[in-house]
Design a protein around this motif. Structure first.
Motif: not given
Length: 415
Positions: A55-66, A81-89, A128-133
């Motif tokens: 279920l937590v993968t539903l938050s992966y639509f701005a995943g690390s690979e991308l 990119i980091i800021t926008t990706g954070f809000y998307l996550r 997950e949102s923080i891990y974008i850093l």
């Protein structure tokens, strides 16, 4: 050239040390939980945790690979990119949280399992949102700092489980707190290292164009990731409906030991891909490299599978206890799963290189459908070993499809 290979070697060493430490501490955590809970409760805990990872993968639509790919390619707009990706996550995280609550009250009828599931999902979901850093460190080949943050988080989980295991009153949902502790530690130290680092781009603005780009690509990659994690845990989800919790507890606990080894191979593939597959412009050369990596991974997995039967009984006795010794044959068979798992992971590098996200989605659907279609018959005939046969069969069908698909132009042209 020498500097490039030195950086590659350093990144591999750093991530290898982290993953080996992760494997050892994860196995220790499995052992502490196995000794603290009976097999039935252990099965319930493993089932709740498996559901949470899906279920937590539903938050992966701005995943690390991308994100890592975008950060590597567009260095001049890394901040945005980091800021926008954070809000998307954050947006996908909220959707995931709401979905998880609704799902838990509709699908999970056992109150203790439901509580464990929700506790397992909240910590990683928030982090997950923080891990974008951390993606910025990976994209800029500064793996050391994010590895340190993840290792500290893992130690937090380990010591929390170690502390809880000393009490006789502990219940399975208490161990779920350990994953929340891990997420908090990783988040805190990732933020600390990121904003203290002199070269980090700090914080930018929400960019609509970047948002649309991440959202569009993220939907395809995210769907693939959801199916990927569903496939990885689908055997445990199916078993909950086909066998009792004691059998589920034996299967999931033994397979967790196996997963610890598989994760190292998967990590090695993820490191080698960007250096040897993604950056290769010539398709023929890329395919040659693909099969060379696959050959090395197969050799390593077969060697491990031949050695393990000599020590599997001792491992189970020391880590899990005597009550799990009737799972020795399952572990000896499960270790051979590394062969198709590593082969499939190498093929995944190709689909990422070709940006064939729809193909990846189709491949995971094939695997899930195969496992679902064969589980009833094989589990009824062979019990929990039958589920392992289902997993093997699913991988074999997926691998055959991928091999034919990649080589189809050659077959068609008669070359």
């Amino acid at each position: 050239m020498i500097k490039k290979h030195a950086n590659l070697s350093l990144n591999i060493i750093i991530l290898m040390v982290e993953r080996i430490l992760q494997m050892l501490l994860s196995i220790a955590c499995i052992g502490f939980i196995a000794h603290s809970l009976n097999i039935e409760d252990n099965g319930k805990f493993a089932y709740a945790y498996s559901l949470s990872t899906v279920l937590v993968t539903l938050s992966y639509f701005a995943g690390s690979e991308l994100i890592i790919s975008k950060l590597s390619k567009y260095k001049f707009v890394q901040k945005n990119i980091i800021t926008t990706g954070f809000y998307l996550r954050v947006i996908f995280g909220i959707v995931c949280l709401i979905t998880s609550f609704i799902f838990s009250f509709i699908y999970i009828h056992d109150s203790e399992v439901r509580l464990t599931f929700l506790l397992c999902i909240i910590g990683p979901l928030v982090g997950e949102s923080i891990y974008i850093l951390g993606c910025w460190f990976t994209a800029n080949r500064l793996n050391f700092w994010f590895s340190i943050a993840r290792t500290i988080g893992l130690c937090g989980r380990f010591f929390t489980i170690l502390y809880l295991s000393k009490f006789t009153w502990v219940k399975m949902h208490h161990f779920a707190y350990a994953y929340a502790v891990e997420a908090v530690f990783i988040s805190f130290f990732t933020i600390l290292f990121y904003f203290k680092h002199q070269k980090s781009p700090k914080w930018g603005k929400l960019n609509r164009l970047i948002f649309k780009s991440l959202f569009k690509d993220g939907m395809l990659i995210g769907t693939s990731l959801v199916l990927y994690y569903l496939f990885l845990r689908f055997d445990r989800i199916l078993l909950e409906k086909l066998v009792d919790y004691e059998s589920l507890g034996l299967y999931t606990t033994i397979m967790q030991l196996n997963d610890a080894w598989l994760n190292i191979g998967i990590m090695i593939c993820s490191i080698l891909g960007p250096y040897f597959i993604f950056n290769c412009r010539d398709n023929k050369e890329a395919q040659v490299r693909l099969y060379k990596i696959m050959s090395v991974m197969i050799a390593a997995s077969v060697l491990t599978a031949l050695i393990l039967p000599f020590i599997s009984y001792s491992l189970i006795i020391k880590i899990l206890g005597k009550q799990y010794t009737h799972g020795v044959s399952l572990l000896n068979l499960g270790i051979f799963l590394a062969v198709p798992v590593f082969m499939n992971q190498v093929f995944t590098l190709w689909w990422l290189r070709e940006k064939a996200y729809k193909t990846q989605i189709f491949i995971w659907i094939i695997g899930i459908v195969t496992m679902f279609g064969t589980s009833g018959i094989l589990v009824q005939k062979y019990n929990i070993t039958g589920m392992l046969y289902c997993v093997f069969l699913a991988y074999i069908i997926m691998l055959v499809f991928q091999f034919v698909y990649i080589n189809y132009p050659k077959i068609k042209g008669g070359k």
